[in-house]
Scaffold this motif. Structure first.
Motif, short mmCIF file in Angstrom:
data_model
loop_
_atom_site.label_atom_id
_atom_site.label_comp_id
_atom_site.label_asym_id
_atom_site.label_seq_id
_atom_site.Cartn_x
_atom_site.Cartn_y
_atom_site.Cartn_z
N ASP A 1 -0.78 3.74 -6.24
CA ASP A 1 -0.36 4.36 -4.98
C ASP A 1 -0.15 3.34 -3.85
O ASP A 1 -0.73 3.44 -2.77
N ILE A 2 0.71 2.36 -4.10
CA ILE A 2 0.95 1.33 -3.09
C ILE A 2 2.37 1.35 -2.53
O ILE A 2 2.76 0.43 -1.82
N LEU A 3 3.12 2.40 -2.81
CA LEU A 3 4.52 2.44 -2.37
C LEU A 3 4.74 3.28 -1.12
O LEU A 3 5.87 3.67 -0.84
N LEU A 4 3.70 3.54 -0.36
CA LEU A 4 3.84 4.45 0.78
C LEU A 4 4.73 3.88 1.87
O LEU A 4 5.54 4.60 2.46
N TYR A 5 4.62 2.58 2.15
CA TYR A 5 5.33 1.99 3.27
C TYR A 5 6.59 1.26 2.80
O TYR A 5 6.52 0.16 2.26
N VAL A 6 7.72 1.90 3.01
CA VAL A 6 8.99 1.36 2.54
C VAL A 6 9.27 -0.02 3.13
O VAL A 6 9.82 -0.89 2.46
N LYS A 7 8.87 -0.22 4.36
CA LYS A 7 9.14 -1.51 5.01
C LYS A 7 8.40 -2.67 4.34
O LYS A 7 8.74 -3.84 4.57
N GLN A 8 7.42 -2.35 3.48
CA GLN A 8 6.70 -3.40 2.78
C GLN A 8 7.23 -3.68 1.38
O GLN A 8 6.73 -4.57 0.70
N TYR A 9 8.23 -2.93 0.95
CA TYR A 9 8.73 -3.11 -0.42
C TYR A 9 9.21 -4.54 -0.69
O TYR A 9 8.91 -5.12 -1.73
N SER A 10 9.96 -5.09 0.23
CA SER A 10 10.49 -6.44 0.01
C SER A 10 9.36 -7.45 -0.10
O SER A 10 9.43 -8.39 -0.90
N ASN A 11 8.31 -7.28 0.70
CA ASN A 11 7.16 -8.19 0.64
C ASN A 11 6.40 -8.03 -0.67
O ASN A 11 5.98 -9.02 -1.29
N LEU A 12 6.23 -6.79 -1.12
CA LEU A 12 5.56 -6.55 -2.38
C LEU A 12 6.35 -7.14 -3.54
O LEU A 12 5.79 -7.78 -4.44
#
Length: 252
Positions: A156-167
């Motif tokens: 459950d780590i996909l909540l913040y879309v703005k962090q996708y590129s960093n992940l």
């Protein structure tokens, strides 16, 4: 219920944001903890959570329980693996895996003292030595130049879309720079392996990222993560009920 000073706004601080100048200077608020008993396969764990967290960094979410059950049923995937958990939050999943299977596991989460201390507290509360922990914010330079984790897990780590590129940047580094040495000191790199998952044979590429996702977001937003992985040369496999494996493209 315990109290701690915590600045949750610091967790997703952007380097190019002017908000840091005023909104985050010296801002602290009283943070309350709630200790609960949670049922995991074969055991109950006492987990201390933040009673409120602005960015949901330290709560137990559905994916943790679903993933623990899936891993319990497919525990052969854990055998002999050197494991890193991203977004460990309370540390509950890592504690469960350590207590159940004695795995070699390291927790990690935002570069934040309170989160690290809470994971350590939960280890001790469950009669476990404090697990190795890495304070790390996705997208930044990883503290280890030659990562040797052949299995990376998260729930459950996909909540913040703005962090996708960093992940995705972090995942790409961990998978591409992977270099684990065997007992003779010989470096092992990518390995294809056929494993049995829930009664079916599946070919996996190690090192591997395994992720369980149960939080509900829009399908378009969710697809952005998987598309982003494909764009940087990663391959996604659906290996179970809302469980996904992500790895480098297979060698030809």
């Amino acid at each position: 219920m315990d109290a701690a000073l915590f600045s949750p706004a610091s967790l997703f601080r952007s380097h190019d944001s002017d908000d840091d100048d005023e909104d985050h200077k010296g801002v602290q608020q009283q943070q309350l903890y709630v200790e609960r008993t949670h049922a995991f396969p074969g055991m109950d764990l006492i987990i201390r959570e933040f009673s409120f967290h602005q960015l949901n960094a330290n709560l137990l979410w559905p994916g943790t329980f679903a993933f623990s059950e899936w891993l319990f049923q497919n525990q052969s995937l854990l055998c002999g693996r050197h494991i890193l958990e991203l977004g460990s939050g309370t540390g509950a999943l890592a504690i469960f895996l350590k207590r159940s299977f004695g795995v070699d596991i390291t927790t990690s989460d935002f570069d934040d003292k309170e989160i690290e201390e809470n994971i350590a507290h939960n280890c001790r509360a469950n009669e476990l030595a404090v697990l190795p922990h890495i304070r790390y914010t996705w997208g930044e330079m990883f503290p280890t130049s030659e990562p040797d984790w052949d299995l990376i897990i998260a729930s459950d780590i996909l909540l913040y879309v703005k962090q996708y590129s960093n992940l995705i940047k972090t995942l790409s580094f961990l998978l591409e720079a992977y270099k684990r040495k065997d007992k003779k000191g010989v470096a092992n790199f990518q390995v294809n392996q056929v494993v049995t998952i829930s009664g079916k044979e599946v070919q996996l590429q190690w090192p591997l990222f395994l992720m369980s996702w149960r939080r509900r977001i829009g399908r378009e937003e969710e697809a952005l993560f998987f598309t982003g992985c494909e764009d940087v040369g990663l391959v996604t496999q659906h290996v179970g009920s809302r469980v996904y494996g992500i790895s480098l493209k297979k060698d030809i």
